[in-house]
Design a protein around this motif. Structure first.
Motif, short mmCIF file in Angstrom:
data_model
loop_
_atom_site.label_atom_id
_atom_site.label_comp_id
_atom_site.label_asym_id
_atom_site.label_seq_id
_atom_site.Cartn_x
_atom_site.Cartn_y
_atom_site.Cartn_z
N UNK A 1 0.84 -1.22 0.00
CA UNK A 1 0.00 0.00 0.00
C UNK A 1 0.86 1.25 0.00
N UNK A 2 1.93 1.23 0.76
CA UNK A 2 2.82 2.38 0.82
C UNK A 2 3.58 2.54 -0.49
N UNK A 3 3.90 1.41 -1.13
CA UNK A 3 4.59 1.46 -2.42
C UNK A 3 3.70 2.13 -3.47
N UNK A 4 2.40 1.78 -3.49
CA UNK A 4 1.49 2.39 -4.45
C UNK A 4 1.27 3.86 -4.16
N UNK A 5 1.22 4.21 -2.90
CA UNK A 5 1.04 5.62 -2.53
C UNK A 5 2.26 6.43 -2.95
N UNK A 6 3.45 5.89 -2.76
CA UNK A 6 4.66 6.57 -3.19
C UNK A 6 4.68 6.74 -4.70
N UNK A 7 4.29 5.71 -5.41
CA UNK A 7 4.25 5.78 -6.87
C UNK A 7 3.23 6.82 -7.34
N UNK A 8 2.06 6.85 -6.72
CA UNK A 8 1.05 7.82 -7.13
C UNK A 8 1.49 9.25 -6.84
N UNK A 9 2.16 9.48 -5.72
CA UNK A 9 2.66 10.83 -5.41
C UNK A 9 3.72 11.24 -6.44
N UNK B 1 -4.97 24.21 -19.74
CA UNK B 1 -3.81 23.64 -19.04
C UNK B 1 -3.71 24.21 -17.64
N UNK B 2 -3.96 25.49 -17.51
CA UNK B 2 -3.89 26.14 -16.18
C UNK B 2 -4.97 25.56 -15.26
N UNK B 3 -6.18 25.34 -15.78
CA UNK B 3 -7.24 24.75 -14.97
C UNK B 3 -6.93 23.30 -14.63
N UNK B 4 -6.31 22.59 -15.57
CA UNK B 4 -5.91 21.21 -15.28
C UNK B 4 -4.91 21.17 -14.13
N UNK B 5 -3.97 22.11 -14.15
CA UNK B 5 -3.02 22.19 -13.05
C UNK B 5 -3.73 22.55 -11.75
N UNK B 6 -4.69 23.48 -11.83
CA UNK B 6 -5.43 23.89 -10.63
C UNK B 6 -6.22 22.74 -10.01
N UNK B 7 -6.65 21.79 -10.83
CA UNK B 7 -7.37 20.63 -10.31
C UNK B 7 -6.39 19.58 -9.79
N UNK B 8 -5.28 19.39 -10.49
CA UNK B 8 -4.34 18.33 -10.14
C UNK B 8 -3.47 18.66 -8.93
N UNK C 1 -2.24 13.73 -1.54
CA UNK C 1 -1.54 12.45 -1.56
C UNK C 1 -0.17 12.55 -0.91
N UNK C 2 0.54 13.64 -1.14
CA UNK C 2 1.85 13.82 -0.51
C UNK C 2 1.71 13.90 1.01
N UNK C 3 0.66 14.57 1.48
CA UNK C 3 0.42 14.66 2.92
C UNK C 3 0.09 13.28 3.50
N UNK C 4 -0.72 12.49 2.78
CA UNK C 4 -1.02 11.13 3.23
C UNK C 4 0.25 10.28 3.32
#
Length: 107
Positions: free
Chosen positions: A43-51, A73-80, A87-90
């Motif tokens: 689970x931690x491996x997948x979380x690291x990969x997703x981050x 593109x700017x709105x895509x960044x604003x959503x992502x 995810x980084x905080x998790x």
């Protein structure tokens, strides 16, 4: 079932305990073995990969947004970007709760 030898019921002699301590000391001094034993849970491996993937995608979007000034593109960044931060905080919380072995030596 009662014919099985239970390791909890066995009593070791002082020589055997000394030999086990010696083996344990040698194993703990083996860096290669310690590195192999330090694997991340799945689970931690997948979380690291997703981050990692979200961070790379966010960086690409922010660079492309600056270069092209395209609102999509700017709105895509604003959503992502918030998803990346969540995810980084998790990941950070999981590493501190599980006691990551790389930072455990600092305590």
């Amino acid at each position: 079932m009662s014919g099985r030898n239970d390791p909890e019921d066995s009593v070791l002699s002082s020589r055997e305990r000394l030999a086990l301590r010696h083996i344990a000391a040698e194993l703990s001094a083996d860096r290669r073995l310690a590195r192999r034993m330090r694997h991340l849970p799945p689970r931690l491996r997948w979380l690291t990969l997703s981050v990692s993937i979200l961070t790379c995608a966010s960086l690409v979007l922010v660079v492309m947004g600056i270069r092209t000034s395209d609102p999509n593109i700017i709105w895509s960044f604003a959503v992502l970007w918030p998803l990346t931060l969540i995810q980084a905080f998790r990941l950070l919380c999981r590493l501190t709760v599980t006691g990551d072995r790389t930072t455990a030596s600092w305590r």
